[in-house]
Design an enzyme around this catalytic site. Structure first.
Site, PDB file in Angstrom:
ATOM      1  N   ARG A 246       0.839  -1.194   0.000  1.00  0.00           N
ATOM      2  CA  ARG A 246       0.000   0.000   0.000  1.00  0.00           C
ATOM      3  C   ARG A 246       0.874   1.245   0.000  1.00  0.00           C
ATOM      4  NH1 ARG A 246      -2.321  -3.440   3.977  1.00  0.00           N
ATOM      5  NH2 ARG A 246      -4.425  -4.164   3.439  1.00  0.00           N
TER       6      ARG A 246
ATOM      7  N   HIS B 138      -2.808   3.350  -6.352  1.00  0.00           N
ATOM      8  CA  HIS B 138      -3.303   2.115  -5.739  1.00  0.00           C
ATOM      9  C   HIS B 138      -3.471   1.003  -6.771  1.00  0.00           C
ATOM     10  CE1 HIS B 138      -5.049  -0.114  -2.431  1.00  0.00           C
ATOM     11  NE2 HIS B 138      -6.064  -0.463  -3.197  1.00  0.00           N
TER      12      HIS B 138
ATOM     13  N   TYR C 257      -9.590 -11.222  -6.899  1.00  0.00           N
ATOM     14  CA  TYR C 257      -8.607 -11.551  -7.928  1.00  0.00           C
ATOM     15  C   TYR C 257      -8.857 -12.906  -8.571  1.00  0.00           C
ATOM     16  CZ  TYR C 257      -6.152  -7.570  -6.035  1.00  0.00           C
ATOM     17  OH  TYR C 257      -5.838  -6.309  -5.627  1.00  0.00           O
TER      18      TYR C 257
ATOM     19  N   ARG D 244      -0.888  -1.705  -6.854  1.00  0.00           N
ATOM     20  CA  ARG D 244      -1.077  -2.820  -5.924  1.00  0.00           C
ATOM     21  C   ARG D 244      -1.929  -3.898  -6.589  1.00  0.00           C
ATOM     22  NH1 ARG D 244      -1.523  -4.393  -0.426  1.00  0.00           N
ATOM     23  NH2 ARG D 244      -3.609  -4.983   0.263  1.00  0.00           N
TER      24      ARG D 244
ATOM     25  N   HIS E 277      -4.312  -8.711   3.627  1.00  0.00           N
ATOM     26  CA  HIS E 277      -5.762  -8.657   3.802  1.00  0.00           C
ATOM     27  C   HIS E 277      -6.154  -9.374   5.093  1.00  0.00           C
ATOM     28  CE1 HIS E 277      -6.500  -8.123  -0.803  1.00  0.00           C
ATOM     29  NE2 HIS E 277      -6.233  -6.984  -0.198  1.00  0.00           N
TER      30      HIS E 277
ATOM     31  N   LYS F  14      -2.683  -1.951   7.642  1.00  0.00           N
ATOM     32  CA  LYS F  14      -3.851  -1.434   8.339  1.00  0.00           C
ATOM     33  C   LYS F  14      -3.981  -2.066   9.715  1.00  0.00           C
ATOM     34  CE  LYS F  14      -6.716  -0.314   4.313  1.00  0.00           C
ATOM     35  NZ  LYS F  14      -8.004  -0.574   3.631  1.00  0.00           N
TER      36      LYS F  14
END
Length: 426
Positions: A184, A279, A315, A282, A306, A208
């Protein structure tokens, strides 16, 4: 940029005081107890201030013609929050959609802020007994496939980083890390020198929710980092105490998120790439890794950081080009009945099937398969696989990418070239 958040020190900010007391206390709870990042807390804070302004206008506490942005969000007590009804929530969501033009994802995020706020008031501090948001469901989100660069476009972007600033080694290195590691923007900007371990060929990232993970560095990443850090070490005026990996050339301090976005956007424009954001790099990394067929969904989830595999499953659409190739390679797809036989009603001729390659076939009704194919499982032969057009990305460009990664000849990154002479310093 927010007056509260400091890009160079994302964990530090001014006190959030421009809201009612309950909102301020909730935001502090998010950061201190729930462990949310300053950026997440700030987003919730903005959502709740916006809702406060909407409710003041809806209840007639301010002049009807006063612009929403000019309404003071402070002054609402706990009793007021307790008076909010489910109808108020629905009206707010309608307002976001019709008046503010919010997308479904943005509306869902703002509803999540309200869910969290009322959960805090009801279950964490027991100030209210009823939660008006409990039965309100977020809008059903559209399933949008991630937009990404092809392997060829990725190489064009890397090439264009040579011409966007007076620090091409840095810009090239950042794009290499984006394209190879799938990190990120905040993770790249937040990298410190001690996070890089060249001996183990890995880098530590903080994602995150302050989640730490280790990312493997392939050949392209190691080479780009080593070349950039050598240049970084020769910068005049750079404090030895500066631990940021990526710094600005003029101020000699940690580069900001916004500056990275500007540099990447400029490189994309120079490469003729439109409609892509930072972004999307990514997404590109995840896409190209998944398309090689060597990365399963759980590995990709860990690599991208994630929290849920459901996020990573976006994906899985990348298998579509393989499904299409398998269907088109099915030998039955080349079989057709002779038109004149069908039209004439001749049963003997009508029983004969023809492939597009043969044009005609003499037989007793048995289907003709192309040599080397298997009617049982439809597996592609080597020849068919090589000739099969790829509706996705050019797979040949991905051979060996897992080890070497996406990179260019770094000897070409010479800041003395004419194109770099007119570059403006940061």
């Amino acid at each position: 940029m927010s007056i509260y958040l400091d890009e160079k020190n994302p964990s530090k900010h001014k006190p959030f005081l421009d809201a009612s007391a309950d909102v301020v206390e909730y935001v502090r709870y998010l950061e201190v107890i729930a462990g949310k990042s300053a950026n997440t807390a700030f987003n919730y804070y903005c959502d709740l201030r916006n809702f406060s302004r909407f409710m003041k206008q809806r209840r007639g506490l301010v002049p009807e013609d006063q612009p929403l942005s000019e309404i003071d969000p402070k002054g609402l007590d706990t009793a007021f929050w307790g008076s909010v009804t489910r109808e108020d929530i629905y009206e707010y969501l309608y307002f976001l959609n019709q008046n503010c033009g919010n997308k479904k994802s943005s509306t869902a995020r703002r509803l999540a802020s309200l869910h969290g706020f009322y959960d805090y008031l009801v279950n964490q501090v027991s100030r209210l007994e009823q939660d008006p948001t409990s039965a309100v469901r977020p809008p059903k989100l559209d399933k949008v496939l991630p937009k990404y660069l092809t392997a060829e476009q990725s190489l064009d972007l890397l090439e264009s980083t040579r011409f966007q600033s007076d620090f091409p080694e840095r810009d090239y290195c950042m794009v290499v890390l984006f394209l190879n590691c799938g990190m990120r923007l905040a993770e790249l900007v937040g990298m410190n020198l001690e996070d890089i371990d060249f001996a183990q060929r890995q880098v530590r990232l903080f994602g995150k929710g302050h989640k730490e993970r280790m990312i493997y560095l392939n050949d392209a990443c190691v080479e780009a980092l080593q070349r950039y850090l050598e240049k970084r070490g020769s910068l005049e005026g750079l404090s030895p105490k500066e631990r940021a990996v990526f710094v600005t050339r003029r101020r000699k301090e940690r580069i900001s998120n916004r500056r990275v976005e500007q540099l990447v956007t400029g490189a994309m424009k120079a490469a003729g790439l439109k409609g892509f954001s930072t972004h999307k790099l990514r997404h590109t990394a995840a896409t190209l890794m998944y398309q090689t067929g060597n990365v399963d969904i759980l590995t990709l989830k860990q690599l991208l950081g994630h929290s849920s595999v459901g996020t990573t499953q976006i994906y899985t659409h990348l298998q579509e080009f393989q499904v299409r190739a398998a269907i088109e390679a099915n030998p039955l797809g080349e079989v057709s009945a002779k038109r004149d036989a069908l039209s004439s009603g001749n049963e003997t001729e009508g029983d004969v099937l023809y492939t597009s390659e043969q044009g005609s076939h003499e037989g007793s009704g048995d289907t003709a398969f192309s040599e080397g194919s298997s009617p049982a499982n439809g597996v592609l032969t080597g020849a068919e696989e090589a000739d099969e057009p790829n509706p996705g990305q050019p797979m040949e460009a991905l051979r060996g990418a897992a080890k070497e990664g996406f990179g260019l000849d770094l000897e070409a990154l010479d800041p003395s070239e004419p194109e770099l002479q007119d570059a403006k310093p940061e």
